[in-house]
Design an enzyme around this catalytic site. Structure first.
Site, mmCIF file in Angstrom:
data_model
loop_
_atom_site.group_PDB
_atom_site.id
_atom_site.type_symbol
_atom_site.label_atom_id
_atom_site.label_comp_id
_atom_site.label_asym_id
_atom_site.label_seq_id
_atom_site.Cartn_x
_atom_site.Cartn_y
_atom_site.Cartn_z
ATOM 1 N N GLU A 39 54.564 36.317 84.931
ATOM 2 C CA GLU A 39 53.411 35.937 83.864
ATOM 3 C C GLU A 39 52.138 35.354 84.568
ATOM 4 O O GLU A 39 52.270 34.524 84.815
ATOM 5 C CB GLU A 39 53.870 34.719 82.806
ATOM 6 C CG GLU A 39 52.997 34.879 81.738
ATOM 7 C CD GLU A 39 53.451 33.672 80.714
ATOM 8 O OE1 GLU A 39 52.213 33.049 80.192
ATOM 9 O OE2 GLU A 39 54.634 33.286 80.683
ATOM 10 N N ARG A 43 43.669 32.609 83.028
ATOM 11 C CA ARG A 43 43.016 31.165 82.948
ATOM 12 C C ARG A 43 42.083 31.070 84.308
ATOM 13 O O ARG A 43 41.414 30.128 84.678
ATOM 14 C CB ARG A 43 44.044 30.265 83.232
ATOM 15 C CG ARG A 43 45.217 29.937 82.126
ATOM 16 C CD ARG A 43 46.208 28.827 82.437
ATOM 17 N NE ARG A 43 47.176 28.910 81.643
ATOM 18 C CZ ARG A 43 48.081 27.891 81.425
ATOM 19 N NH1 ARG A 43 48.269 27.220 82.613
ATOM 20 N NH2 ARG A 43 49.113 28.021 80.563
ATOM 21 N N LYS A 127 57.989 32.330 72.403
ATOM 22 C CA LYS A 127 57.610 31.282 73.215
ATOM 23 C C LYS A 127 57.525 29.868 72.660
ATOM 24 O O LYS A 127 56.942 29.702 71.501
ATOM 25 C CB LYS A 127 56.339 31.370 73.847
ATOM 26 C CG LYS A 127 56.033 30.455 75.007
ATOM 27 C CD LYS A 127 54.656 30.985 75.670
ATOM 28 C CE LYS A 127 53.954 29.782 76.394
ATOM 29 N NZ LYS A 127 52.728 30.243 77.161
#
Length: 204
Positions: A39, A43, A127
């Site tokens: 993943e 960011r 999630k």
């Protein structure tokens, strides 16, 4: 989405990477350690370039993109052709964009209400974030109890020593963690260390 590969990997490395040239060496290190999923989070300034570099390499790793929070990011990920995306939380507008772009997604939730909203939209796996800050295993049990049709990928503050407690829950498909590809190893481009961490993760 290939849920079998998620289950087999057990731990999904959550990685913030900014240099596109590091994408393939990192993926190779994870594969060598037995982890077949990554993943890459949005960011960093060049995060989408990193994602594109790994996609263009046609690597065997299952390519996920995390921290997706805008309709623009959804559209860009769909155009790149990533295997799945992950959201930290899921607003109606964001969920609409995901559905419109037909991109596989593990939507983020932290409450029962949010979980039910995702069930209403047809999701079977979500999630749970931020896992440890939101109450950890006990909260996840409480959320999952009345929702047996839902599977979870808990992420957020989960260290290596915490992984087994989550994986022991029948509702947990896999666990997201940043410790596999930790910041120090990434900064040093110590791919061997990341492979060792990946092997530890698969051994759990």
């Amino acid at each position: 989405m290939d849920m079998m590969r998620l289950r087999q990997s057990q731990v999904v490395p959550v990685v913030a990477l900014d240099d596109p040239s590091d994408a393939v060496p990192l993926a190779n290190a994870l594969i060598d350690g037995g982890i077949e999923v990554i993943e890459l989070t949005l960011r960093t300034p060049n995060a989408l370039d990193v994602v594109r570099a790994l996609k263009d390499a046609d690597h065997d790793i299952m390519l996920g993109v995390g921290t997706v929070i805008s309709t623009d990011q959804v559209e860009r990920c769909a155009k790149i052709g990533v295997d799945f995306i992950v959201t930290p939380g899921t607003t109606p507008r964001l969920a609409d964009a995901i559905e419109a772009n037909r991109v596989p997604c593990v939507p983020g939730i932290s409450t029962v209400g949010e979980a039910v909203a995702m069930i209403e939209r047809g999701y079977e796996t979500v999630k749970f974030f931020p896992a440890e800050a939101a109450g950890g295993v006990s909260t996840l049990k409480a959320i999952g109890g009345p929702l047996p049709q839902l599977s979870f990928m808990p992420t957020g503050g989960i260290g290596r020593d915490d992984v087994r407690r989550y994986l022991d829950l029948p509702s947990v498909v896999c666990v997201g963690g940043s410790w596999v590809a930790d910041k120090d190893s990434l900064a040093k481009r110590d791919w061997a260390a990341i492979t060792r961490n990946a092997k530890l993760a698969t051994a759990l």
